[in-house]
Design a protein around this motif. Sequence first.
Motif, PDB file in Angstrom:
ATOM      1  N   MET A   1      60.532  47.517  50.307  1.00 40.94           N
ATOM      2  CA  MET A   1      59.691  47.977  49.345  1.00 40.94           C
ATOM      3  C   MET A   1      58.650  46.951  49.045  1.00 40.94           C
ATOM      4  N   LYS A   2      57.577  47.424  48.924  1.00 39.03           N
ATOM      5  CA  LYS A   2      56.211  46.595  48.596  1.00 39.03           C
ATOM      6  C   LYS A   2      56.115  46.251  47.070  1.00 39.03           C
ATOM      7  N   SER A   3      55.462  45.032  47.088  1.00 34.62           N
ATOM      8  CA  SER A   3      55.553  44.740  45.496  1.00 34.62           C
ATOM      9  C   SER A   3      53.989  45.343  45.029  1.00 34.62           C
ATOM     10  N   PRO A   4      54.032  45.407  43.638  1.00 36.43           N
ATOM     11  CA  PRO A   4      52.950  45.886  43.032  1.00 36.43           C
ATOM     12  C   PRO A   4      51.661  44.879  43.275  1.00 36.43           C
ATOM     13  N   PRO A   5      50.506  45.368  43.059  1.00 35.70           N
ATOM     14  CA  PRO A   5      49.422  44.188  43.215  1.00 35.70           C
ATOM     15  C   PRO A   5      49.428  42.942  42.472  1.00 35.70           C
ATOM     16  N   ILE A   6      49.822  43.535  41.215  1.00 29.88           N
ATOM     17  CA  ILE A   6      49.986  42.399  40.086  1.00 29.88           C
ATOM     18  C   ILE A   6      50.774  41.257  40.521  1.00 29.88           C
ATOM     19  N   ASN A   7      52.083  41.883  41.293  1.00 24.37           N
ATOM     20  CA  ASN A   7      52.934  40.874  41.713  1.00 24.37           C
ATOM     21  C   ASN A   7      52.603  39.843  42.866  1.00 24.37           C
ATOM     22  N   ARG A   8      52.200  40.534  43.863  1.00 29.77           N
ATOM     23  CA  ARG A   8      51.350  39.907  44.903  1.00 29.77           C
ATOM     24  C   ARG A   8      50.051  39.045  44.364  1.00 29.77           C
ATOM     25  N   THR A   9      49.438  39.276  43.673  1.00 27.80           N
ATOM     26  CA  THR A   9      48.400  38.196  43.259  1.00 27.80           C
ATOM     27  C   THR A   9      49.062  37.090  42.418  1.00 27.80           C
ATOM     28  N   LEU A  10      50.130  37.437  41.526  1.00 26.52           N
ATOM     29  CA  LEU A  10      50.764  36.360  40.857  1.00 26.52           C
ATOM     30  C   LEU A  10      51.448  35.362  42.064  1.00 26.52           C
ATOM     31  N   TRP A  56      42.060  46.743  43.244  1.00 27.32           N
ATOM     32  CA  TRP A  56      43.580  47.108  43.006  1.00 27.32           C
ATOM     33  C   TRP A  56      44.147  45.783  42.229  1.00 27.32           C
ATOM     34  N   GLU A  57      43.350  44.801  42.045  1.00 22.89           N
ATOM     35  CA  GLU A  57      44.145  43.643  41.186  1.00 22.89           C
ATOM     36  C   GLU A  57      43.397  43.944  39.701  1.00 22.89           C
ATOM     37  N   LEU A  58      42.741  44.686  39.376  1.00 20.88           N
ATOM     38  CA  LEU A  58      42.194  44.877  37.823  1.00 20.88           C
ATOM     39  C   LEU A  58      43.230  45.869  37.246  1.00 20.88           C
ATOM     40  N   PRO A  59      43.497  45.443  35.864  1.00 23.62           N
ATOM     41  CA  PRO A  59      44.413  46.393  35.052  1.00 23.62           C
ATOM     42  C   PRO A  59      44.273  47.790  35.323  1.00 23.62           C
ATOM     43  N   VAL A  60      45.402  48.372  35.464  1.00 25.83           N
ATOM     44  CA  VAL A  60      45.371  49.744  35.564  1.00 25.83           C
ATOM     45  C   VAL A  60      44.594  50.519  34.607  1.00 25.83           C
ATOM     46  N   ARG A  61      44.746  50.146  33.370  1.00 24.94           N
ATOM     47  CA  ARG A  61      44.020  51.043  32.383  1.00 24.94           C
ATOM     48  C   ARG A  61      42.354  51.069  32.303  1.00 24.94           C
ATOM     49  N   TRP A  62      41.820  50.022  33.193  1.00 28.78           N
ATOM     50  CA  TRP A  62      40.405  49.949  33.587  1.00 28.78           C
ATOM     51  C   TRP A  62      40.020  51.045  34.514  1.00 28.78           C
ATOM     52  N   HIS A  63      40.812  51.275  35.431  1.00 29.08           N
ATOM     53  CA  HIS A  63      40.397  52.015  36.767  1.00 29.08           C
ATOM     54  C   HIS A  63      39.846  53.291  36.034  1.00 29.08           C
ATOM     55  N   CYS A  64      40.113  54.101  35.302  1.00 30.44           N
ATOM     56  CA  CYS A  64      39.688  55.179  34.816  1.00 30.44           C
ATOM     57  C   CYS A  64      38.382  55.210  34.215  1.00 30.44           C
ATOM     58  N   PRO A  65      37.810  54.302  33.378  1.00 28.57           N
ATOM     59  CA  PRO A  65      36.508  54.171  32.761  1.00 28.57           C
ATOM     60  C   PRO A  65      35.522  53.631  33.903  1.00 28.57           C
ATOM     61  N   ALA A 157      31.288  42.822  35.713  1.00 32.29           N
ATOM     62  CA  ALA A 157      31.985  41.799  34.519  1.00 32.29           C
ATOM     63  C   ALA A 157      33.413  42.016  34.627  1.00 32.29           C
ATOM     64  N   TRP A 158      33.912  43.118  35.155  1.00 32.74           N
ATOM     65  CA  TRP A 158      35.394  43.261  35.107  1.00 32.74           C
ATOM     66  C   TRP A 158      35.894  42.567  36.368  1.00 32.74           C
ATOM     67  N   SER A 159      35.184  42.625  37.566  1.00 28.60           N
ATOM     68  CA  SER A 159      35.504  42.090  38.787  1.00 28.60           C
ATOM     69  C   SER A 159      35.432  40.666  38.869  1.00 28.60           C
ATOM     70  N   HIS A 160      34.747  39.878  37.752  1.00 32.99           N
ATOM     71  CA  HIS A 160      34.452  38.587  37.684  1.00 32.99           C
ATOM     72  C   HIS A 160      35.714  37.694  37.525  1.00 32.99           C
ATOM     73  N   GLY A 161      35.874  36.685  38.357  1.00 34.50           N
ATOM     74  CA  GLY A 161      36.965  35.786  38.153  1.00 34.50           C
ATOM     75  C   GLY A 161      37.161  35.166  36.771  1.00 34.50           C
ATOM     76  N   ALA A 162      35.986  34.960  36.161  1.00 28.27           N
ATOM     77  CA  ALA A 162      36.085  34.064  34.759  1.00 28.27           C
ATOM     78  C   ALA A 162      36.267  35.039  33.570  1.00 28.27           C
ATOM     79  N   THR A 163      36.393  36.388  33.859  1.00 29.33           N
ATOM     80  CA  THR A 163      36.477  37.404  32.480  1.00 29.33           C
ATOM     81  C   THR A 163      37.943  37.413  32.166  1.00 29.33           C
ATOM     82  N   SER A 164      38.231  36.869  30.817  1.00 26.76           N
ATOM     83  CA  SER A 164      39.498  37.009  30.259  1.00 26.76           C
ATOM     84  C   SER A 164      39.983  38.267  29.700  1.00 26.76           C
ATOM     85  N   GLU A 165      41.106  38.587  29.268  1.00 30.34           N
ATOM     86  CA  GLU A 165      41.778  39.815  28.992  1.00 30.34           C
ATOM     87  C   GLU A 165      40.968  40.174  27.466  1.00 30.34           C
ATOM     88  N   GLU A 166      40.697  39.131  26.950  1.00 28.58           N
ATOM     89  CA  GLU A 166      39.714  39.618  25.538  1.00 28.58           C
ATOM     90  C   GLU A 166      38.518  40.126  25.882  1.00 28.58           C
TER      91      GLU A 166
END
Length: 458
Positions: A1-10, A56-65, A157-166
């Motif tokens: 079973m493949k790990s979700p992208p966020i798990n692989r990134t972590l 695919w590493e971005l938060p899922v809620r950002w994909h729609c907008p 902005a969203w794909s920038h490595g320095a962008t925080s969750e806030e």
Amino acid sequence: MKSPPINRTLGRLLGAALGTGQAPASAPMSAPVALPTPAQVPAPRLAAARRRLKLWELPVRWHCPLIGTCLLPRDMRRLARQAGIDSAGMTEYELHTIVVSNCAERNALSERAQRLFDERYAADIQRFAKAHDDEAILALWRAAYDAGETAGALWAAWSHGATSEEAGARISGDIHMLSHQAGAGIRANLRQLDALRQENTRLRGELIALRNDAAQSRREKDRLLEETRRKLSNAECRAALLGVRELELADARQAAREYATVYDRAQMLAQRVETIEERNATNARRAERLAQELNETRDSLAAAETALELVLGMEEEGPGGCAGVSGSSGCGRACPAEVRLTNRCVLCIGGRANLVDGYRRLVEAQGGRFLHHDGGLEESLHRIDAAVATADAVICQSGCVSHAAYWRLKEACKKLDKPCVFVKSPGVGSFARGLAALADDGGAGSPKRTSLVSRLAN
């Protein structure tokens, strides 16, 4: 079973922090792991963790907008087709849902979308790459948001490595409110369009009714007029035969008054028809006004470009183009190519600001030097005397300078014995003819000098 992208990134980040390059095989991702502090992580490893994120590493809620803002329906259909997804029978919403769901993990569609974003918004990515914290990223985002260029800035902005969750959440809120504002604007425009259509339909109905009433009034008027004429004829006959002319004439006068009443009503209805037609014509002219202004602007630009190309083209034409030297068979006047301006300085007073480069090209193409003074619009009038003293000849756009500048220039040319040509039109063609007039008068800076050259007709 493949790990979700966020798990692989972590896992990759944890492996990088521990110096192994991958997640520990013995530690499950669901188990709590004590992450190292920033002081324990070497500097190169921290820098690697700040790389740009994949789609695919971005938060899922950002994909729609993100998909809705950065991809058009034709882009989504092309990506689906390239990824082997049949989207022929899908609506745009269904297609949007499929693309958004595929962006949650790395697959053929999300990889193609990643490449498309990186290629299309490369300039935005490069601009955001200079930012290293939330404050700089949000400043760049706000500037793009205010300018209406949100698509590329959103991805960068969203794909920038320095962008925080806030910071990402603040950008998400801006996009969310922008969609509401856009929807409200569209609904308002649709309501206004529907109201205008209803108003137009109502006015057309009123116009048709008024025309029918006017036609009926005209028919009634003609009937009453014919009846009045018949009554007048009968009254005259009866008066002649029976001697009761006064009685019949009274009846005729009454009929005439009735006719006048009907005629006045017909005139009033005709005026109402004209008012309605004038209102419709005003609405039509209002719709055509912007198109006419645009066409006039384009015509003016085309005329200026044509004049410039015509004048510059005359420099390259030989005996087969124009008449050649002055005095030979043909137009009998000097072409701009004949003006000898080598190492001579020509001063232009006035003219349009957007044509100054055209004046300069004409002078420099013939080996001369070019000076310009705006005729007192912004520059001081006291600089005219110094400019005239520096120049060998002067061309004044008399229609574009103040009266004070005109008389000051005229006095300076007379005092310093500088040749001067006054032209009425600020066009490039008129400026070229002014150079030709200087040549006819002996050339700029030649021994033959006149205080003033006669005004050039345009």
